[in-house]
Design an enzyme around this catalytic site. Sequence first.
Site, mmCIF file in Angstrom:
data_model
loop_
_atom_site.group_PDB
_atom_site.id
_atom_site.type_symbol
_atom_site.label_atom_id
_atom_site.label_comp_id
_atom_site.label_asym_id
_atom_site.label_seq_id
_atom_site.Cartn_x
_atom_site.Cartn_y
_atom_site.Cartn_z
ATOM 1 N N SER A 34 0.720 -1.285 -0.009
ATOM 2 C CA SER A 34 0.208 0.000 0.038
ATOM 3 C C SER A 34 1.548 1.022 -0.345
ATOM 4 O O SER A 34 0.029 2.025 -0.274
ATOM 5 C CB SER A 34 -1.102 -0.037 1.259
ATOM 6 O OG SER A 34 0.362 -0.256 2.345
ATOM 7 N N ASN A 35 2.395 1.318 0.133
ATOM 8 C CA ASN A 35 3.083 2.384 0.662
ATOM 9 C C ASN A 35 4.169 1.613 -0.056
ATOM 10 O O ASN A 35 5.304 2.225 0.963
ATOM 11 C CB ASN A 35 3.064 2.795 1.704
ATOM 12 C CG ASN A 35 3.637 4.546 1.514
ATOM 13 O OD1 ASN A 35 3.338 4.925 1.075
ATOM 14 N ND2 ASN A 35 5.065 4.677 2.887
ATOM 15 N N SER A 124 7.442 4.708 18.165
ATOM 16 C CA SER A 124 8.120 5.809 17.298
ATOM 17 C C SER A 124 8.511 6.743 18.512
ATOM 18 O O SER A 124 7.660 6.481 19.994
ATOM 19 C CB SER A 124 6.853 6.283 16.535
ATOM 20 O OG SER A 124 7.521 7.643 16.613
ATOM 21 N N THR A 126 7.274 9.434 19.340
ATOM 22 C CA THR A 126 6.088 10.515 18.734
ATOM 23 C C THR A 126 4.899 9.595 20.140
ATOM 24 O O THR A 126 4.326 10.735 21.252
ATOM 25 C CB THR A 126 5.273 10.359 17.912
ATOM 26 O OG1 THR A 126 4.042 10.880 17.968
ATOM 27 C CG2 THR A 126 4.861 8.828 17.646
ATOM 28 N N TYR A 149 -2.139 9.007 14.160
ATOM 29 C CA TYR A 149 -1.313 7.997 13.761
ATOM 30 C C TYR A 149 -0.136 7.792 15.519
ATOM 31 O O TYR A 149 -0.010 6.614 15.621
ATOM 32 C CB TYR A 149 0.081 8.178 12.823
ATOM 33 C CG TYR A 149 1.426 7.661 12.201
ATOM 34 C CD1 TYR A 149 1.379 6.858 12.184
ATOM 35 C CD2 TYR A 149 2.315 8.296 13.486
ATOM 36 C CE1 TYR A 149 2.613 6.096 12.284
ATOM 37 C CE2 TYR A 149 3.579 8.194 14.429
ATOM 38 C CZ TYR A 149 4.046 6.853 13.136
ATOM 39 O OH TYR A 149 4.992 6.107 13.044
ATOM 40 N N LYS A 153 0.618 4.193 17.814
ATOM 41 C CA LYS A 153 1.354 3.809 17.992
ATOM 42 C C LYS A 153 1.738 3.661 19.986
ATOM 43 O O LYS A 153 1.986 2.252 20.419
ATOM 44 C CB LYS A 153 3.511 4.326 18.179
ATOM 45 C CG LYS A 153 3.621 4.173 16.361
ATOM 46 C CD LYS A 153 3.574 2.998 15.875
ATOM 47 C CE LYS A 153 4.051 3.114 14.491
ATOM 48 N NZ LYS A 153 4.299 1.434 13.598
HETATM 49 P P1 NAD Z 1 6.948 2.562 4.772
HETATM 50 O O1 NAD Z 1 4.893 2.815 4.772
HETATM 51 O O2 NAD Z 1 8.118 2.830 4.213
HETATM 52 O O3 NAD Z 1 6.759 0.765 5.045
HETATM 53 C C1 NAD Z 1 5.518 0.830 6.094
HETATM 54 C C2 NAD Z 1 5.026 -0.958 4.944
HETATM 55 O O4 NAD Z 1 3.883 -1.735 5.612
HETATM 56 C C3 NAD Z 1 4.863 -0.797 3.406
HETATM 57 O O5 NAD Z 1 5.238 -1.687 2.538
HETATM 58 C C4 NAD Z 1 3.311 -0.274 3.366
HETATM 59 O O6 NAD Z 1 2.972 -1.045 1.998
HETATM 60 C C5 NAD Z 1 3.141 -2.095 4.503
HETATM 61 N N1 NAD Z 1 1.901 -1.444 5.395
HETATM 62 C C6 NAD Z 1 0.824 -1.057 5.527
HETATM 63 N N2 NAD Z 1 -0.348 -1.749 5.564
HETATM 64 C C7 NAD Z 1 -0.036 -2.493 5.430
HETATM 65 C C8 NAD Z 1 -1.200 -3.571 6.101
HETATM 66 N N3 NAD Z 1 -2.187 -3.563 6.571
HETATM 67 N N4 NAD Z 1 -0.763 -4.491 5.821
HETATM 68 C C9 NAD Z 1 0.753 -5.234 4.651
HETATM 69 N N5 NAD Z 1 1.022 -4.056 4.641
HETATM 70 C C10 NAD Z 1 0.863 -3.274 5.209
HETATM 71 O O7 NAD Z 1 7.184 2.680 6.943
HETATM 72 P P2 NAD Z 1 8.426 2.965 7.722
HETATM 73 O O8 NAD Z 1 9.140 4.471 7.271
HETATM 74 O O9 NAD Z 1 9.355 1.719 6.817
HETATM 75 O O10 NAD Z 1 8.114 2.512 8.604
HETATM 76 C C11 NAD Z 1 8.266 1.410 9.492
HETATM 77 C C12 NAD Z 1 7.074 0.938 10.340
HETATM 78 O O11 NAD Z 1 7.873 1.708 11.277
HETATM 79 C C13 NAD Z 1 5.673 1.645 10.936
HETATM 80 O O12 NAD Z 1 5.545 1.353 11.703
HETATM 81 C C14 NAD Z 1 5.953 3.381 11.302
HETATM 82 O O13 NAD Z 1 5.085 3.659 12.450
HETATM 83 C C15 NAD Z 1 7.588 2.885 12.249
HETATM 84 N N6 NAD Z 1 8.252 4.020 12.128
HETATM 85 C C16 NAD Z 1 8.753 4.959 11.160
HETATM 86 C C17 NAD Z 1 8.878 5.736 11.227
HETATM 87 C C18 NAD Z 1 9.875 6.654 10.033
HETATM 88 O O14 NAD Z 1 9.980 8.672 10.174
HETATM 89 N N7 NAD Z 1 9.693 6.350 8.625
HETATM 90 C C19 NAD Z 1 9.528 6.338 12.826
HETATM 91 C C20 NAD Z 1 9.406 5.768 13.551
HETATM 92 C C21 NAD Z 1 8.540 4.596 13.523
HETATM 93 C C1 WQD Z 2 11.597 17.330 10.868
HETATM 94 C C2 WQD Z 2 12.250 19.246 10.720
HETATM 95 C C3 WQD Z 2 9.846 20.168 11.015
HETATM 96 C C4 WQD Z 2 9.342 19.383 6.709
HETATM 97 C C5 WQD Z 2 7.716 12.635 12.387
HETATM 98 C C6 WQD Z 2 6.563 12.515 12.564
HETATM 99 C C7 WQD Z 2 7.237 11.306 13.204
HETATM 100 C C8 WQD Z 2 8.290 10.599 12.913
HETATM 101 C C9 WQD Z 2 9.047 10.776 12.328
HETATM 102 C C10 WQD Z 2 6.782 7.873 12.541
HETATM 103 C C11 WQD Z 2 10.368 19.455 12.090
HETATM 104 C C12 WQD Z 2 10.260 20.344 9.658
HETATM 105 C C13 WQD Z 2 9.425 19.548 7.800
HETATM 106 C C14 WQD Z 2 9.592 19.814 5.797
HETATM 107 C C15 WQD Z 2 10.500 21.289 7.628
HETATM 108 N N1 WQD Z 2 7.517 8.993 12.201
HETATM 109 N N2 WQD Z 2 9.853 20.266 8.583
HETATM 110 N N3 WQD Z 2 9.914 21.783 6.679
HETATM 111 O O1 WQD Z 2 7.467 15.916 12.642
HETATM 112 O O2 WQD Z 2 9.773 15.421 13.618
HETATM 113 O O3 WQD Z 2 8.686 13.231 12.769
HETATM 114 O O4 WQD Z 2 8.186 11.669 11.746
HETATM 115 O O5 WQD Z 2 6.804 7.822 13.677
HETATM 116 O O6 WQD Z 2 6.058 10.422 14.389
HETATM 117 O O7 WQD Z 2 5.827 12.711 13.232
HETATM 118 O O8 WQD Z 2 9.616 15.028 11.385
HETATM 119 O O9 WQD Z 2 10.846 15.162 9.330
HETATM 120 O O10 WQD Z 2 8.465 15.927 9.525
HETATM 121 O O11 WQD Z 2 10.312 16.805 10.751
HETATM 122 O O12 WQD Z 2 10.880 22.506 8.708
HETATM 123 O O13 WQD Z 2 8.597 20.104 4.515
HETATM 124 O O14 WQD Z 2 11.485 19.023 9.986
HETATM 125 O O15 WQD Z 2 9.009 21.207 11.114
HETATM 126 O O16 WQD Z 2 11.634 20.589 12.670
HETATM 127 P P1 WQD Z 2 8.746 14.585 12.203
HETATM 128 P P2 WQD Z 2 9.793 15.610 10.260
#
Ligand code: NAD
Ligand code: WQD
Length: 338
Positions: A34-35, A124, A126, A149, A153
């Site tokens: 999906s992503n 996360s 978060t 979101y 978590k």
């Molecule tokens: P991503 O979207 O690249 O990877 C998530 C994957 O899950 C995707 O390939 C998507 O297709 C798949 N997916 C979503 N819903 C699904 C479902 N119902 N069944 C099967 N597959 C499904 O995201 P990512 O950045 O690789 O993140 C991976 C995990 O880490 C996520 O749980 C995300 O919330 C968590 N996370 C990400 C970040 C970040 O900033 N990237 C930060 C903290 C936590």
């Molecule tokens: C980083 C900094 C923005 C975009 C998010 C989720 C968090 C986690 C990671 C999954 C901030 C600034 C951003 C832009 C900007 N995901 N910014 N211009 O918000 O720290 O975290 O991703 O769990 O839950 O909230 O990451 O990369 O969006 O922002 O100035 O176009 O960059 O204000 O200070 P964030 P981010």
Amino acid sequence: MSILITGGAGFIGSHTCVEFLNAGYDIVVLDNYSNSSPKSLDRVSEITGKKFPFYNCDIRDRAGLDKIFEKENIEAVIHFAGLKAVGESCRKPLEYYENNIGGTVNLLECMRDHGCKKIVFSSSATVYGSENKCPFKEDMKVGGTTNPYGTTKLYIETILKDLYTSDNEWSVVLLRYFNPIGAHESGKIGEAPNGIPNNLMPYISQVAIGKRDHLSVFGNNYPTPDGTGVRDYIHVVDLAIGHLKAVPVLFKQTGVEVFNLGTGKGVSVLELVHAFEEATGVKIPYEIVDPRPGDIAYCYADASKALNVLGWKAERDIYKMCEDTWRWQKNNPNGYDD
Ligand code: NAD
Ligand code: WQD
């Protein structure tokens, strides 16, 4: 015996597949794409020279999950699958609760029924909310999330803790990621957001490649050294290696263990922009705009628990994160659609 990687075709999942294959693990991947694109998994095979089974399956599809658990010998799960866009989660909360929480509950029921009780969950930073002071430590009170979101978590962490309380055979590792950026140094896999990126680093790299004309910096009046928001950016390969170090905990003990995966260092928006310019030689035009609602001034980890218990620490610096992001972006201007 295999490790099931849900969401393994995604950004962090694909890098984790590489590290596990290189370390000699047998893996099985599940994703509904999906992503993401199945092409990322072909690239994982190219990088590692190894093949592995992967299934187009949704974590909400119990019959589909059962088939995988019946066919493959799965002893532990690394659970990345989920939706992750903060803004979208505010517009579509039910979809986020249903996919992330509903899907996880379905997966956990399936695991339990097949006697597999070991799981690493992608949490996360978060979950620390906006009341705690940095650096965030694992034993701080969590809560006060500001978007659906983040709340998924928090609730999934709670569900996993309740599950262990009800059945002490479970072994759960909650990994709280800070801000993952960067890409594999081969330039073959990386982050491929759909549409306009929400996160800073993908936005910067799309400005660099000429897809966007400038970066909007969200606020320069925060109580930080240069007024812009400070985050703990971590190279996705370091993050993937963190999972490799966490898996033995699943086999050593039962219980719930929580680890921050961050560098422990805060970097501001403008510092990241300048590091990118220095590492790549590409200028990033930017404009200061209003702060983004829900953002906090500081978010960085106390990463000492992962070092003390897992022997893990992030090794790749901010320049390496920028160089590797740029190589991926240059080689694949349209992500996996190229
Ligand atoms: P991503 O979207 O690249 O990877 C998530 C994957 O899950 C995707 O390939 C998507 O297709 C798949 N997916 C979503 N819903 C699904 C479902 N119902 N069944 C099967 N597959 C499904 O995201 P990512 O950045 O690789 O993140 C991976 C995990 O880490 C996520 O749980 C995300 O919330 C968590 N996370 C990400 C970040 C970040 O900033 N990237 C930060 C903290 C936590
Ligand atoms: C980083 C900094 C923005 C975009 C998010 C989720 C968090 C986690 C990671 C999954 C901030 C600034 C951003 C832009 C900007 N995901 N910014 N211009 O918000 O720290 O975290 O991703 O769990 O839950 O909230 O990451 O990369 O969006 O922002 O100035 O176009 O960059 O204000 O200070 P964030 P981010």
